[in-house]
Write a protein that holds these residues in place. Structure first.
Motif, PDB file in Angstrom:
ATOM      1  N   ASP A   1      -4.361   4.335  -4.599  1.00 49.49           N
ATOM      2  CA  ASP A   1      -4.532   5.124  -5.830  1.00 49.49           C
ATOM      3  C   ASP A   1      -3.956   6.516  -5.571  1.00 49.49           C
ATOM      4  O   ASP A   1      -4.498   7.267  -4.773  1.00 49.49           O
ATOM      5  N   GLY A   2      -2.816   6.824  -6.223  1.00 52.48           N
ATOM      6  CA  GLY A   2      -2.230   8.165  -6.059  1.00 52.48           C
ATOM      7  C   GLY A   2      -1.167   8.245  -4.983  1.00 52.48           C
ATOM      8  O   GLY A   2      -0.680   9.321  -4.671  1.00 52.48           O
ATOM      9  N   PHE A   3      -0.793   7.141  -4.415  1.00 51.17           N
ATOM     10  CA  PHE A   3       0.289   7.055  -3.435  1.00 51.17           C
ATOM     11  C   PHE A   3       0.998   5.714  -3.631  1.00 51.17           C
ATOM     12  O   PHE A   3       0.305   4.712  -3.775  1.00 51.17           O
ATOM     13  N   PRO A   4       2.325   5.665  -3.635  1.00 53.44           N
ATOM     14  CA  PRO A   4       3.260   6.786  -3.520  1.00 53.44           C
ATOM     15  C   PRO A   4       3.378   7.550  -4.835  1.00 53.44           C
ATOM     16  O   PRO A   4       3.038   7.040  -5.899  1.00 53.44           O
ATOM     17  N   ARG A   5       3.865   8.782  -4.721  1.00 53.46           N
ATOM     18  CA  ARG A   5       4.008   9.657  -5.876  1.00 53.46           C
ATOM     19  C   ARG A   5       5.415  10.232  -5.974  1.00 53.46           C
ATOM     20  O   ARG A   5       5.692  11.020  -6.868  1.00 53.46           O
ATOM     21  N   THR A   6       6.286   9.859  -5.034  1.00 50.52           N
ATOM     22  CA  THR A   6       7.699  10.259  -5.075  1.00 50.52           C
ATOM     23  C   THR A   6       8.501   9.069  -4.547  1.00 50.52           C
ATOM     24  O   THR A   6       7.944   8.193  -3.854  1.00 50.52           O
ATOM     25  N   VAL A   7       9.805   9.063  -4.849  1.00 46.76           N
ATOM     26  CA  VAL A   7      10.629   7.961  -4.346  1.00 46.76           C
ATOM     27  C   VAL A   7      10.663   7.957  -2.809  1.00 46.76           C
ATOM     28  O   VAL A   7      10.513   6.883  -2.200  1.00 46.76           O
TER      29      VAL A   7
ATOM     30  N   LEU B   1       5.045  -3.970   9.522  1.00 46.55           N
ATOM     31  CA  LEU B   1       3.859  -4.827   9.730  1.00 46.55           C
ATOM     32  C   LEU B   1       4.132  -6.267   9.305  1.00 46.55           C
ATOM     33  O   LEU B   1       3.250  -7.127   9.356  1.00 46.55           O
ATOM     34  N   GLY B   2       5.342  -6.514   8.805  1.00 45.85           N
ATOM     35  CA  GLY B   2       5.712  -7.871   8.378  1.00 45.85           C
ATOM     36  C   GLY B   2       5.115  -8.261   7.039  1.00 45.85           C
ATOM     37  O   GLY B   2       4.977  -9.450   6.744  1.00 45.85           O
ATOM     38  N   VAL B   3       4.724  -7.277   6.226  1.00 46.82           N
ATOM     39  CA  VAL B   3       4.155  -7.582   4.903  1.00 46.82           C
ATOM     40  C   VAL B   3       4.885  -6.752   3.846  1.00 46.82           C
ATOM     41  O   VAL B   3       5.809  -5.994   4.164  1.00 46.82           O
ATOM     42  N   GLY B   4       4.476  -6.907   2.585  1.00 48.23           N
ATOM     43  CA  GLY B   4       5.093  -6.119   1.510  1.00 48.23           C
ATOM     44  C   GLY B   4       4.090  -5.907   0.394  1.00 48.23           C
ATOM     45  O   GLY B   4       3.022  -6.531   0.377  1.00 48.23           O
ATOM     46  N   LEU B   5       4.440  -5.041  -0.547  1.00 47.57           N
ATOM     47  CA  LEU B   5       3.575  -4.826  -1.707  1.00 47.57           C
ATOM     48  C   LEU B   5       3.633  -6.061  -2.597  1.00 47.57           C
ATOM     49  O   LEU B   5       4.703  -6.661  -2.752  1.00 47.57           O
ATOM     50  N   ASP B   6       2.501  -6.399  -3.216  1.00 50.18           N
ATOM     51  CA  ASP B   6       2.505  -7.511  -4.156  1.00 50.18           C
ATOM     52  C   ASP B   6       2.785  -7.026  -5.571  1.00 50.18           C
ATOM     53  O   ASP B   6       3.510  -7.686  -6.311  1.00 50.18           O
ATOM     54  N   LEU B   7       2.173  -5.903  -5.939  1.00 51.46           N
ATOM     55  CA  LEU B   7       2.257  -5.487  -7.341  1.00 51.46           C
ATOM     56  C   LEU B   7       2.016  -3.990  -7.483  1.00 51.46           C
ATOM     57  O   LEU B   7       1.250  -3.391  -6.715  1.00 51.46           O
ATOM     58  N   VAL B   8       2.666  -3.417  -8.504  1.00 52.61           N
ATOM     59  CA  VAL B   8       2.432  -2.014  -8.875  1.00 52.61           C
ATOM     60  C   VAL B   8       1.954  -2.030 -10.319  1.00 52.61           C
ATOM     61  O   VAL B   8       2.659  -2.510 -11.208  1.00 52.61           O
ATOM     62  N   LEU B   9       0.734  -1.554 -10.533  1.00 50.14           N
ATOM     63  CA  LEU B   9       0.139  -1.585 -11.866  1.00 50.14           C
ATOM     64  C   LEU B   9       0.223  -0.184 -12.470  1.00 50.14           C
ATOM     65  O   LEU B   9      -0.345   0.766 -11.926  1.00 50.14           O
TER      66      LEU B   9
ATOM     67  N   MET C   1      -4.546  -8.896  -1.409  1.00 52.23           N
ATOM     68  CA  MET C   1      -3.468  -8.379  -2.258  1.00 52.23           C
ATOM     69  C   MET C   1      -3.185  -6.919  -1.891  1.00 52.23           C
ATOM     70  O   MET C   1      -4.110  -6.162  -1.578  1.00 52.23           O
ATOM     71  N   ARG C   2      -1.902  -6.535  -1.930  1.00 48.41           N
ATOM     72  CA  ARG C   2      -1.503  -5.141  -1.658  1.00 48.41           C
ATOM     73  C   ARG C   2      -0.979  -4.559  -2.960  1.00 48.41           C
ATOM     74  O   ARG C   2       0.068  -4.979  -3.453  1.00 48.41           O
ATOM     75  N   LEU C   3      -1.770  -3.620  -3.479  1.00 50.74           N
ATOM     76  CA  LEU C   3      -1.542  -3.146  -4.841  1.00 50.74           C
ATOM     77  C   LEU C   3      -1.443  -1.628  -4.882  1.00 50.74           C
ATOM     78  O   LEU C   3      -2.165  -0.934  -4.145  1.00 50.74           O
ATOM     79  N   VAL C   4      -0.555  -1.136  -5.760  1.00 51.52           N
ATOM     80  CA  VAL C   4      -0.443   0.310  -6.014  1.00 51.52           C
ATOM     81  C   VAL C   4      -0.800   0.545  -7.477  1.00 51.52           C
ATOM     82  O   VAL C   4      -0.355  -0.190  -8.357  1.00 51.52           O
ATOM     83  N   LEU C   5      -1.608   1.605  -7.726  1.00 53.46           N
ATOM     84  CA  LEU C   5      -1.881   2.041  -9.099  1.00 53.46           C
ATOM     85  C   LEU C   5      -1.062   3.280  -9.368  1.00 53.46           C
ATOM     86  O   LEU C   5      -1.141   4.249  -8.596  1.00 53.46           O
ATOM     87  N   VAL C   6      -0.307   3.284 -10.448  1.00 52.50           N
ATOM     88  CA  VAL C   6       0.498   4.452 -10.777  1.00 52.50           C
ATOM     89  C   VAL C   6       0.212   4.838 -12.228  1.00 52.50           C
ATOM     90  O   VAL C   6      -0.134   3.985 -13.050  1.00 52.50           O
ATOM     91  N   GLY C   7       0.319   6.135 -12.513  1.00 52.89           N
ATOM     92  CA  GLY C   7       0.064   6.616 -13.873  1.00 52.89           C
ATOM     93  C   GLY C   7      -0.146   8.109 -13.820  1.00 52.89           C
ATOM     94  O   GLY C   7      -0.415   8.659 -12.756  1.00 52.89           O
ATOM     95  N   PRO C   8      -0.043   8.776 -14.954  1.00 51.61           N
ATOM     96  CA  PRO C   8      -0.166  10.232 -14.956  1.00 51.61           C
ATOM     97  C   PRO C   8      -1.560  10.690 -14.532  1.00 51.61           C
ATOM     98  O   PRO C   8      -2.495   9.884 -14.525  1.00 51.61           O
ATOM     99  N   PRO C   9      -1.704  11.979 -14.219  1.00 53.60           N
ATOM    100  CA  PRO C   9      -3.031  12.510 -13.920  1.00 53.60           C
ATOM    101  C   PRO C   9      -3.961  12.187 -15.085  1.00 53.60           C
ATOM    102  O   PRO C   9      -3.572  12.318 -16.246  1.00 53.60           O
TER     103      PRO C   9
END
Ligand code: AP5
Length: 217
Positions: free
Chosen positions: A84-90, A103-111, A1-9
Motif C-alpha cells: 500500500d503506497g509503494f511503488p509510487r514512481t516508475v 527472488l524468482g517471483v513476480g507481481l500478480d496484480l496491481v489494483l 498473492m503479490r498485490l500492489v494498491l495504487v491510487g491518489p492520496p
C-alpha cells in the motif's frame, strides 16, 4: 498473492488494504505507515523523511526502496504481500520488479482505486487515525462515537500533519506527476485492474475482492 494498491492520496488504500490483506491472508505493507512509525520514533530515517512528508513531497526513491527491500525480506512476506503506497514512481516500480525477479517471483496484480480530486479532498479533510491500533476513521463518512476516541481500542484519534489543505494540493500534484505514470507502466505489463472506489467502503471492498477473484485471489 503479490498485490500492489495504487491510487491518489485519500483514495481509500489504507482502508481497503486491511480488508483485502485479511481476505488474502497476506501482510499489509504500507510505506506511509513505516515512514510515520520512523518519524514518531525519531530514527535517522524518520528525521530525513519528515521534511518531505510534511511538505506533501515524495520521500526520495533510494530511502523508500531500501526500506521495502528490508521489509520484503522478512519471513511473513515470502508467500505473498499487499503493498500500500509503494511503488509510487516508475524507478520504484522497476526496482520492485528486479527485487522480485531476484527472488524468482513476480507481481500478480496491481489494483487501482479510482476517485476524483473533489472526493479526495473531502476524504482527507475529515480523516482521523487511531494512535493505538491505526484504525482509520472519517468524521462524516465513518464517525467515531466520541470525536477524539477510537471505538475499537479506546486510543486517541489524531489528524495527520499532511492532511492540511495546502499539503493535500501538493500531494495531488506529486501523484499526477510521479505516480500516475505507473498506470501505463503496469497496463503495459497486463497487470493493472481499475475499480470505482466511490460509494460506501463495503461496496468498494466487494468490488476489490471480485476483481481479485477473477485473477485467482
Ligand atoms: P501515505 O500514507 O501512503 O499517504 P497517501 O498515499 O497520500 O494515502 P493516504 O494514506 O493519505 O490515503 P489512503 O488512500 O490510504 O486513504 P485512507 O484509506 O486513509 O504516504 C504519506 C507520505 O509518505 C507521502 O506523501 C510521502 O511523503 C511518503 N511516502 C509514502 N510512500 C512513499 C513512496 N513509496 N515513495 C515516496 N514517498 C512515500 O482514506 C482516507 C479517508 O477517507 C479516511 O478518513 C477514510 O475513513 C475515508 N474513506 C475511505 N474509503 C471511503 C469511502 N469509500 N467512502 C467515504 N470515505 C472513505
Amino acid at each position: 498473492m503479490r498485490l500492489v494498491l495504487v491510487g491518489p492520496p485519500g483514495a481509500g488504500k489504507g482502508t481497503q488494504a486491511e480488508f483485502i490483506a485479511a481476505h488474502l491472508a497476506v501482510p499489509k505493507i504500507s510505506t506511509g505507515d513505516i515512514l510515520r512509525a520512523n518519524v514518531s520514533q525519531g530514527t535517522a530515517l524518520g528525521r530525513e523523511a519528515k521534511r518531505y512528508m510534511d511538505a506533501g513531497d515524495l520521500v526520495p526513491d533510494k530511502i523508500v526502496i531500501n526500506m521495502v527491500r528490508d521489509r520484503l525480506a522478512e519471513p511473513d512476506a515470502t508467500d505473498g504481500f499487499l503493498l500500500d503506497g509503494f511503488p509510487r514512481t516508475v524507478p520504484q516500480a522497476q526496482e520492485l520488479d528486479s527485487m522480485l525477479a531476484d527472488l524468482g517471483v513476480g507481481l500478480d496484480l496491481v489494483l487501482e482505486l479510482i476517485v476524483d480530486d473533489d472526493e479526495v479532498i473531502r476524504r482527507l479533510s475529515g480523516r482521523r487515525t487511531c494512535r493505538g491500533c491505526g484504525k482509520i476513521w472519517h468524521m462524516e463518512f465513518d464517525p467515531p462515537t466520541h470525536p477524539d476516541v477510537c471505538d475499537r481500542c479506546g486510543g486517541e484519534l489524531f489528524q495527520r500533519d499532511d492532511d492540511r489543505p495546502e499539503t493535500i494540493a501538493n500531494r495531488l500534484r506529486e501523484y499526477a506527476d510521479k505516480t500516475a505514470p505507473l498506470i501505463d507502466f503496469y497496463g503495459a505489463q497486463g497487470k493493472l485492474v481499475g475499480i470505482d472506489a466511490t460509494g460506501p467502503v463495503e461496496d468498494v471492498t466487494v468490488r476489490a475482492i471480485d476483481a481479485l477473484r477473477s485473477y485467482g485471489g
